[in-house]
Write a protein that holds these residues in place. Structure first.
Motif, PDB file in Angstrom:
ATOM      1  N   ARG A 278      -8.728 -74.065 -98.904  1.00  0.00           N
ATOM      2  CA  ARG A 278      -9.779 -74.530 -97.988  1.00  0.00           C
ATOM      3  C   ARG A 278     -10.351 -75.895 -98.382  1.00  0.00           C
ATOM      4  O   ARG A 278     -10.581 -76.746 -97.551  1.00  0.00           O
ATOM      5  CB  ARG A 278     -10.869 -73.451 -97.923  1.00  0.00           C
ATOM      6  CG  ARG A 278     -12.200 -73.852 -97.349  1.00  0.00           C
ATOM      7  CD  ARG A 278     -12.165 -74.030 -95.852  1.00  0.00           C
ATOM      8  NE  ARG A 278     -13.449 -74.399 -95.324  1.00  0.00           N
ATOM      9  CZ  ARG A 278     -13.997 -75.603 -95.399  1.00  0.00           C
ATOM     10  NH1 ARG A 278     -13.394 -76.571 -96.017  1.00  0.00           N
ATOM     11  NH2 ARG A 278     -15.161 -75.843 -94.856  1.00  0.00           N
TER      12      ARG A 278
ATOM     13  N   TYR B  82      -8.623 -77.955 -95.760  1.00  0.00           N
ATOM     14  CA  TYR B  82      -7.844 -77.037 -94.920  1.00  0.00           C
ATOM     15  C   TYR B  82      -6.334 -77.196 -95.155  1.00  0.00           C
ATOM     16  O   TYR B  82      -5.554 -77.278 -94.218  1.00  0.00           O
ATOM     17  CB  TYR B  82      -8.182 -77.225 -93.442  1.00  0.00           C
ATOM     18  CG  TYR B  82      -9.647 -77.107 -93.153  1.00  0.00           C
ATOM     19  CD1 TYR B  82     -10.281 -75.869 -93.193  1.00  0.00           C
ATOM     20  CD2 TYR B  82     -10.414 -78.235 -92.860  1.00  0.00           C
ATOM     21  CE1 TYR B  82     -11.638 -75.758 -92.951  1.00  0.00           C
ATOM     22  CE2 TYR B  82     -11.778 -78.129 -92.616  1.00  0.00           C
ATOM     23  CZ  TYR B  82     -12.382 -76.889 -92.659  1.00  0.00           C
ATOM     24  OH  TYR B  82     -13.717 -76.788 -92.419  1.00  0.00           O
TER      25      TYR B  82
ATOM     26  N   ALA C 213      -9.100 -77.559 -89.372  1.00  0.00           N
ATOM     27  CA  ALA C 213      -9.888 -76.327 -89.514  1.00  0.00           C
ATOM     28  C   ALA C 213      -9.408 -75.261 -88.530  1.00  0.00           C
ATOM     29  O   ALA C 213      -9.285 -74.079 -88.884  1.00  0.00           O
ATOM     30  CB  ALA C 213     -11.371 -76.617 -89.309  1.00  0.00           C
TER      31      ALA C 213
ATOM     32  N   TYR D  91      -5.944 -74.086 -89.754  1.00  0.00           N
ATOM     33  CA  TYR D  91      -6.122 -73.291 -90.978  1.00  0.00           C
ATOM     34  C   TYR D  91      -6.581 -71.873 -90.628  1.00  0.00           C
ATOM     35  O   TYR D  91      -6.056 -70.888 -91.157  1.00  0.00           O
ATOM     36  CB  TYR D  91      -7.128 -73.984 -91.876  1.00  0.00           C
ATOM     37  CG  TYR D  91      -7.369 -73.319 -93.206  1.00  0.00           C
ATOM     38  CD1 TYR D  91      -6.636 -73.697 -94.328  1.00  0.00           C
ATOM     39  CD2 TYR D  91      -8.343 -72.347 -93.359  1.00  0.00           C
ATOM     40  CE1 TYR D  91      -6.866 -73.114 -95.562  1.00  0.00           C
ATOM     41  CE2 TYR D  91      -8.574 -71.750 -94.582  1.00  0.00           C
ATOM     42  CZ  TYR D  91      -7.836 -72.136 -95.685  1.00  0.00           C
ATOM     43  OH  TYR D  91      -8.073 -71.542 -96.902  1.00  0.00           O
ATOM     44  N   SER D  92      -7.552 -71.772 -89.748  1.00  0.00           N
ATOM     45  CA  SER D  92      -8.067 -70.461 -89.350  1.00  0.00           C
ATOM     46  C   SER D  92      -6.978 -69.625 -88.683  1.00  0.00           C
ATOM     47  O   SER D  92      -6.815 -68.437 -88.985  1.00  0.00           O
ATOM     48  CB  SER D  92      -9.249 -70.642 -88.398  1.00  0.00           C
ATOM     49  OG  SER D  92      -9.691 -69.395 -87.928  1.00  0.00           O
TER      50      SER D  92
ATOM     51  N   SER E 125      -4.333 -68.668 -91.381  1.00  0.00           N
ATOM     52  CA  SER E 125      -4.844 -67.717 -92.369  1.00  0.00           C
ATOM     53  C   SER E 125      -4.832 -66.291 -91.838  1.00  0.00           C
ATOM     54  O   SER E 125      -4.694 -65.348 -92.610  1.00  0.00           O
ATOM     55  CB  SER E 125      -6.250 -68.108 -92.824  1.00  0.00           C
ATOM     56  OG  SER E 125      -7.191 -67.938 -91.788  1.00  0.00           O
ATOM     57  N   GLN E 126      -4.927 -66.124 -90.534  1.00  0.00           N
ATOM     58  CA  GLN E 126      -4.902 -64.798 -89.930  1.00  0.00           C
ATOM     59  C   GLN E 126      -3.487 -64.296 -89.690  1.00  0.00           C
ATOM     60  O   GLN E 126      -3.269 -63.098 -89.553  1.00  0.00           O
ATOM     61  CB  GLN E 126      -5.670 -64.812 -88.609  1.00  0.00           C
ATOM     62  CG  GLN E 126      -7.136 -65.109 -88.763  1.00  0.00           C
ATOM     63  CD  GLN E 126      -7.814 -65.346 -87.427  1.00  0.00           C
ATOM     64  OE1 GLN E 126      -7.416 -64.788 -86.416  1.00  0.00           O
ATOM     65  NE2 GLN E 126      -8.832 -66.181 -87.430  1.00  0.00           N
TER      66      GLN E 126
END
Length: 139
Positions: free
Chosen positions: A71, A85, A121, A124-125, A128-129
């Motif tokens: 992050r 990120y 961002a 990245y989100s 990440s999921q």
């Protein structure tokens, strides 16, 4: 057990069996070095298109999977340069945010793929999921 309770219990079973499949998404991140653009496709549908900066002296081409996420990464190779990120995909190569947003759309990095921090961002989100179902294609 009342009929309403049986219905509610059945609904919970159906939802718990169905939701894991709904939560999974196939993500394809495609970086076009010629146009300095990235497209993000989720479950076969175009979701995002963003300007990027790839390497002045080249960014390796190929198909990769994300290896790790960081992050608030700072480069250990380039004087602690901020790499927010970061999505690492091959050794020290990553997709990450940049403070040099004026250079997006042209080659500027030392090999990584740079994005506007707000776009980094979002990506990245998303990754990440769904890290296990993400592919990164650089061509």
């Amino acid at each position: 057990m009342t009929s309403l309770s049986r219905w509610a219990a059945a609904a919970v079973v159906v939802l718990s069996v169905s939701l894991p499949g709904l939560a999974r998404a196939d993500i394809v991140i495609s970086v076009d070095k010629a146009s300095q653009r990235m497209s993000v496709v989720v479950d076969g549908g175009q979701r995002y298109t963003w300007a990027v900066s790839t390497g002045v002296h080249g960014t390796p081409s190929g198909t990769y999977r994300p290896q790790s996420l960081s992050r608030n990464h700072r480069s250990s190779l380039y004087g602690g340069a901020p790499m927010p990120y970061s999505i690492f995909y091959s050794g020290n190569y990553a997709i990450h945010g940049t403070t040099h947003v004026g250079q997006l759309g042209g080659r500027a990095s030392r090999g990584c793929v740079r994005l506007h921090p707000s776009n980094a961002a979002v990506l990245y989100s998303l990754v990440s999921q769904q890290m296990g179902s993400t592919r990164i294609q650089i061509h």
